[in-house]
Design a protein around this motif. Structure first.
Motif, PDB file in Angstrom:
ATOM      1  N   SER A  48       0.819  -1.214   0.000  1.00  0.00           N
ATOM      2  CA  SER A  48       0.000   0.000   0.000  1.00  0.00           C
ATOM      3  C   SER A  48       0.853   1.264   0.000  1.00  0.00           C
ATOM      4  O   SER A  48       0.357   2.326  -0.309  1.00  0.00           O
ATOM      5  CB  SER A  48      -0.936   0.003   1.203  1.00  0.00           C
ATOM      6  OG  SER A  48      -0.187  -0.050   2.398  1.00  0.00           O
ATOM      7  N   ASN A  49       2.117   1.141   0.355  1.00  0.00           N
ATOM      8  CA  ASN A  49       2.978   2.327   0.427  1.00  0.00           C
ATOM      9  C   ASN A  49       3.657   2.567  -0.916  1.00  0.00           C
ATOM     10  O   ASN A  49       4.861   2.389  -1.054  1.00  0.00           O
ATOM     11  CB  ASN A  49       4.023   2.166   1.519  1.00  0.00           C
ATOM     12  CG  ASN A  49       3.430   2.238   2.901  1.00  0.00           C
ATOM     13  OD1 ASN A  49       2.235   2.396   3.058  1.00  0.00           O
ATOM     14  ND2 ASN A  49       4.266   2.137   3.892  1.00  0.00           N
ATOM     15  N   THR A 100       3.840   5.419  -4.217  1.00  0.00           N
ATOM     16  CA  THR A 100       3.478   6.759  -4.664  1.00  0.00           C
ATOM     17  C   THR A 100       4.041   6.990  -6.053  1.00  0.00           C
ATOM     18  O   THR A 100       5.106   6.483  -6.388  1.00  0.00           O
ATOM     19  CB  THR A 100       3.963   7.836  -3.674  1.00  0.00           C
ATOM     20  OG1 THR A 100       3.453   9.100  -4.077  1.00  0.00           O
ATOM     21  CG2 THR A 100       5.474   7.918  -3.597  1.00  0.00           C
ATOM     22  N   TRP A 138       8.411   3.661   1.512  1.00  0.00           N
ATOM     23  CA  TRP A 138       7.565   3.859   0.337  1.00  0.00           C
ATOM     24  C   TRP A 138       8.297   3.423  -0.926  1.00  0.00           C
ATOM     25  O   TRP A 138       9.513   3.577  -1.051  1.00  0.00           O
ATOM     26  CB  TRP A 138       7.163   5.324   0.200  1.00  0.00           C
ATOM     27  CG  TRP A 138       6.127   5.729   1.189  1.00  0.00           C
ATOM     28  CD1 TRP A 138       6.317   5.997   2.514  1.00  0.00           C
ATOM     29  CD2 TRP A 138       4.740   5.896   0.942  1.00  0.00           C
ATOM     30  NE1 TRP A 138       5.133   6.322   3.105  1.00  0.00           N
ATOM     31  CE2 TRP A 138       4.138   6.269   2.174  1.00  0.00           C
ATOM     32  CE3 TRP A 138       3.942   5.773  -0.180  1.00  0.00           C
ATOM     33  CZ2 TRP A 138       2.783   6.510   2.284  1.00  0.00           C
ATOM     34  CZ3 TRP A 138       2.593   6.014  -0.066  1.00  0.00           C
ATOM     35  CH2 TRP A 138       2.022   6.379   1.157  1.00  0.00           C
TER      36      TRP A 138
END
Length: 86
Positions: free
Chosen positions: A5-6, A8, A58
Motif C-alpha cells: 500500500s505504500n 506513490t 515507500w
C-alpha cells in the motif's frame, strides 16, 4: 495485483524538473543562470523528497510528462505500469 500500500507516483513536468535527454527540456536562452538554478533546485528537492519517502518504506515511481503526451507514449506507459508496481 499489488499487495503493497505504500506506493506513490510522481508525475514530473519535463521542463520544470529537468528531464535530461528529453526534447521538452531546454533551458531558455534568456536568464539562463536563473533557470539553471531554479531547475537544479527542483531536482534537489525531488531527490530529497524521494529519499525521505524511501527511508519511510515507500516505493516511489516517477512518471515523466513526455510519457503521457502522445497516444503511443501512453500505450507504452500502460504496458509498463505492472512492472512499476511492486
Amino acid at each position: 495485483k499489488s499487495t503493497i500500500s505504500n506506493q506513490t507516483f510522481f508525475v514530473h513536468g519535463c521542463f520544470w524538473h529537468g528531464h535530461e535527454h528529453c526534447p521538452a527540456f531546454r533551458l531558455p536562452k534568456s536568464r539562463r543562470a536563473f533557470w539553471k538554478a531554479k531547475i537544479e533546485g527542483n531536482q534537489a528537492r525531488d531527490l530529497r523528497n524521494e529519499n525521505a519517502l524511501r527511508d519511510l518504506g515507500w516505493h516511489v515511481v516517477t512518471i515523466w510528462e513526455c510519457a503521457m503526451k502522445t497516444a503511443s507514449a501512453r500505450e507504452w506507459l500502460a504496458r509498463r505500469i505492472p512492472e512499476l508496481l511492486l
